[in-house]
Enzyme design. Structure first.
Site: not given
Ligand code: AMP
Length: 187
Positions: A13, A88, A127, A133, A144
């Site tokens: 996204k 969300r 990532r 992160r 998640r």
């Protein structure tokens, strides 16, 4: 146009929102980016959400709705918003509908990026190596994904009922997916 880029964590996204900003001049409204900026700035909000985010839980609807509401005038001036990681929950979607309707600029389209679960995990690992992160760990990412399935997936029938949902194959390279998104937008 106001567009929602929808999909599970790791679906692409953010990457695709940034491409649309460059191509169409719309404004990317990523609640995740806004919250990470608050954490980096060590603001009161940042301190409040830091642990929640690191675990991969959702922060309160109230917080993210306020963040979005604050940025709507800027997006309107640019001709559209790309909502990335928001809404969300059904409560967030209802609040967004009410906010946009009051401004006479409803959501035009919800593009759902469809990506296999195995590919999501691979992208998260990549990532994690690149960005570090706090929530790109195996444990937090599992949470998640579960949170997405439990709280965010119910938005699929919500937007289907409004006739706004379009699925886009999110597998493959960035350019390939981007071309599919542009085809869906221009249809
Ligand atoms: P993202 O960058 O969109 O993957 O978001 C990272 C994290 O920020 C999420 O796992 C949540 O903890 C928090 N977050 C971002 N957007 C929202 C939202 N719309 N509602 C609740 N929590 C959010």
């Amino acid at each position: 146009m106001n567009l929602i880029l929808f999909g599970p964590p790791g679906a692409g996204k953010g990457t695709q929102a940034k491409k649309l900003v460059a191509e169409r001049g719309w404004v990317q409204l990523s609640t995740g980016d806004m919250l990470r900026a608050a954490i980096a700035a060590e603001s009161e909000l940042g301190l409040k959400v830091k642990d929640i985010m690191a675990r991969g839980d959702l922060v309160s609807d109230e917080i993210v709705i306020a963040l979005i509401a604050e940025r709507l005038p800027e997006a309107e001036a640019a001709g559209g918003a790309i909502f990335d990681g928001f809404p969300r929950t059904v409560a967030q979607a209802e609040a967004l509908d009410a906010l946009l309707e009051s401004r006479g600029k409803p959501i035009g389209m919800v593009l759902r990026l469809v990506v296999d679960q195995n590919e999501l995990v691979e992208r998260m690992e990549k990532r994690a190596a690149e960005e570090g992160r706090a929530d790109d760990t195996v444990e937090a990412f599992k949470n998640r994904l579960e949170t997405y399935n439990a709280q965010t997936a119910p938005l699929i029938p919500y937007y289907q009922a409004q006739g706004k949902l379009a699925d886009v194959d999110g597998m493959g390279g960035i350019e390939e997916v981007s071309a599919r998104i542009n085809t869906a937008l221009d249809e």
